[in-house]
Write a protein that holds these residues in place. Structure first.
Motif, short mmCIF file in Angstrom:
data_model
loop_
_atom_site.label_atom_id
_atom_site.label_comp_id
_atom_site.label_asym_id
_atom_site.label_seq_id
_atom_site.Cartn_x
_atom_site.Cartn_y
_atom_site.Cartn_z
N ASN A 274 -5.37 4.16 7.23
CA ASN A 274 -5.92 3.40 6.09
C ASN A 274 -6.74 2.20 6.54
OD1 ASN A 274 -4.68 5.14 4.31
ND2 ASN A 274 -2.95 3.78 3.86
N ASN A 275 -6.50 1.76 7.78
CA ASN A 275 -7.17 0.54 8.25
C ASN A 275 -8.05 0.78 9.47
OD1 ASN A 275 -6.02 -1.65 6.48
ND2 ASN A 275 -4.11 -0.74 7.24
N LYS B 35 0.00 6.09 8.28
CA LYS B 35 -0.98 5.72 7.25
C LYS B 35 -1.43 4.27 7.39
CE LYS B 35 0.03 9.13 3.65
NZ LYS B 35 0.54 9.36 2.27
N VAL C 110 0.84 -1.20 0.00
CA VAL C 110 0.00 0.00 0.00
C VAL C 110 0.88 1.26 0.00
CG1 VAL C 110 -1.78 1.29 1.25
CG2 VAL C 110 -1.89 -1.21 1.13
#
Length: 564
Positions: free
Chosen positions: A544-545, A540, A508
């Protein structure tokens, strides 16, 4: 951190006992000279080793309060549950030097911004992650003002660091105050300070006193391993250090945190040693930047580099009564450093040896008894070098205002100790501190900052847990996972904690090889830009999660509710 051991542990003796692992199915024998861990409050006052598989009373009380705070945080995240359904969540920070220190800090900042940090019950680290933890817990209620605390830490890491004079003043303090002086003291002063840029003289118990009355931060667990247990592949190598106790996680043998470092015999304290300060604790946890030879080379190179930057005139005011041999003494010490480096790099040290012998003869008026270094083979060579170095340093005592001679005492060779070292030498993540049955962990969030295989820690944890009959989920990975890791993995099993695994560099953030080359475990301190960029990458992985993390927390709530 990955590598080989360098450090010594604490002076302790004698006694055996029995303990149980998480599943209660495998008994572990306490190593012969265990006896320093933590005690309950009553046992701590009497200086006894506590051998029982239960939480320290003070930890249990704090956790009860923290779980109430976690419940409120879950409600803010719109997760509906009762107090009994609150999942016990542990956040793990792997080793990896300054990469792990900065990576953990960036991850925690984003956990706080997303509202997830207040759901964490335990924060456990090894090696470089413990450097981050030590910095955070300096600040009262750091989780409530993490942005400010983060800025303060980054400013310090980008600053000038500890001066040569401060470093050697600290080394002299260690030597004068400690019953047992070891290479870990050197490592703390000469290497760890170059990364953390400070000398933190507070103790863990002092540090925790500003947090213990509230529940605004996760409970910290610092982890190391027992060198002898690891080498012999028996006993319980996993050793934890908390604000209340220090001891063997699976065996269940503990001493009071304030007694960690004292001498014990057959379970009772024989003499009190001052509690280690946080600088030493960070050195003990982060003691494996490389293999043993590399560590020695780094120390000698550090000594030489700093000494060259600070000539004698800077370190010692002119003394009209001092002998006129300061320059010769100084040069001899530099020759001694070069000799050690030449041995460690496989070069012939004969020229340095001749120079040192000549100088000693001049200084002693021809009465020097220093021998000649034997160079028959490397192993004998290195053993002889230790004795040779000590002889030269002893010859220089009182002749020069540089405390090197007195900082290498004969106690360095003592063996009546337990040797503790960087847990990354066995498993680069602190799984076994949180897998104690009595901690009842439901969800583990593993932040992996390791160099190399990004799944080694979770795979090894699963393998060892299977051998020890400790509940842990199966770890099945796609074949391309190692080279092309994703940024979020979930491993589940029946009657096991759920494990979330987050590799630092992944597909990612896409520039995996470039990131790995830019942030090596064994490189020097990072620049301000390198720190900022790494903080962003690690952060991130959390932002992002966020949705996936919330999903697994909800699942842990449901699973805990279904068991009641």
């Amino acid at each position: 951190m990955e590598g080989q051991p360098h450090g010594r542990g604490v002076r302790v003796r004698g006694g055996r006992g029995r303990g149980q692992n998480r599943g209660g199915q495998v008994h572990r024998q306490i190593p012969d000279v265990v006896n320093h861990g933590l005690t309950m409050a009553e046992a701590g006052r009497s200086g006894k080793v506590r051998i029982e598989p239960s939480l320290n009373k003070n930890e249990a009380e704090f956790i009860d309060g923290r779980r109430k705070s976690v419940l409120q945080s879950l409600k803010k995240l719109q997760i509906d549950c009762s107090q009994n359904e609150v999942p016990n969540i542990a956040l793990l920070g792997s080793g990896g030097g300054q990469r792990a220190m900065v990576g953990l800090l960036g991850s925690l900042v984003q956990l706080q911004k997303t509202g997830l940090l207040d759901s964490i019950l335990y924060l456990s680290g090894v090696s470089g992650s413990t450097w981050c933890m030590a910095s955070l817990y300096q600040e009262p209620d750091w989780s409530t003002k993490l942005e400010t605390v983060k800025d303060k830490i980054i400013q310090r890491l980008g600053g000038p660091g500890v001066s040569w004079k401060e470093a050697f003043d600290k080394l002299k303090k260690y030597y004068s105050r400690k019953d047992y002086f070891s290479l870990t003291d050197f490592w703390a002063v000469m290497v760890i300070t170059s990364y953390v840029k400070e000398i933190d003289e507070h103790t863990l118990t002092e540090q925790w006193s500003q947090h213990s009355k509230d529940s605004k931060v996760p409970f910290p667990i610092y982890t190391v391993i027992d060198k002898k247990c690891k080498q012999r592949n028996n006993g319980d190598p996993w050793f934890e250090i908390t604000p209340h106790e220090a001891g063997y996680s699976l065996t269940g043998a503990f001493v009071d945190a304030s007694n960690f470092g004292s001498k014990f015999h057959k379970g009772s304290k024989k003499n009190q040693q001052d509690e280690f300060d946080m600088l030493y604790l960070q050195a003990l946890c982060g003691s494996a930047l490389a293999d043993e030879v590399e560590i020695k080379k780094q120390l000698w190179q550090k000594i030489k580099g700093e000494a060259l930057l600070h000539p004698i005139s800077e370190r010692r005011p002119e003394d009209p009564n001092a002998p006129a041999s300061d320059e010769e003494c100084y040069q001899m010490l530099m020759n001694l450093v070069d000799m050690n480096l030449s041995v460690l790099t496989g070069e012939d040290p004969s020229a340095h040896n001749e120079s040192i012998r000549t100088s000693l003869n001049v200084l002693s008026g021809g009465q020097s008894r220093s021998g000649t270094l034997r160079i028959a083979d490397v192993e004998a060579h290195e053993l002889d070098l230790k004795s040779y170095t000590m002889d030269v340093c002893n010859s220089l005592k009182g002749r020069i205002g540089w405390p090197f001679g007195e900082a290498v005492p004969s106690t360095l060779q003592e063996t009546e100790t337990r040797d503790f070292e960087d847990a990354g030498l066995l498993l680069n993540s602190p799984y076994f501190s949180v897998l104690r049955k009595e901690r009842n962990i439901d969800l583990i969030i593993s932040l992996d900052f390791s160099e190399g295989d990004p799944f080694m820690t979770v795979k090894e944890a699963a393998k060892t847990c299977k051998e020890l009959h400790i509940p842990f989920p199966e770890v099945n990975l796609p074949s391309e996972g190692v080279k092309k890791p994703k940024d979020f993995y979930v491993f589940k099993g029946k009657n096991t904690p759920t494990v979330i695994h987050i590799p630092l560099f992944n597909m990612v953030n896409y520039k995996i090889e470039a990131w790995r080359k830019s942030y090596k475990t064994f490189q020097g301190p990072y620049s301000a830009k390198e720190i900022t960029d790494l903080m962003e990458v690690a952060g991130k992985n959390i932002t992002n999660n966020k949705g996936k993390l919330l999903e697994q927390i909800r699942a842990a709530v449901r699973q805990k509710g279904s068991r009641r």
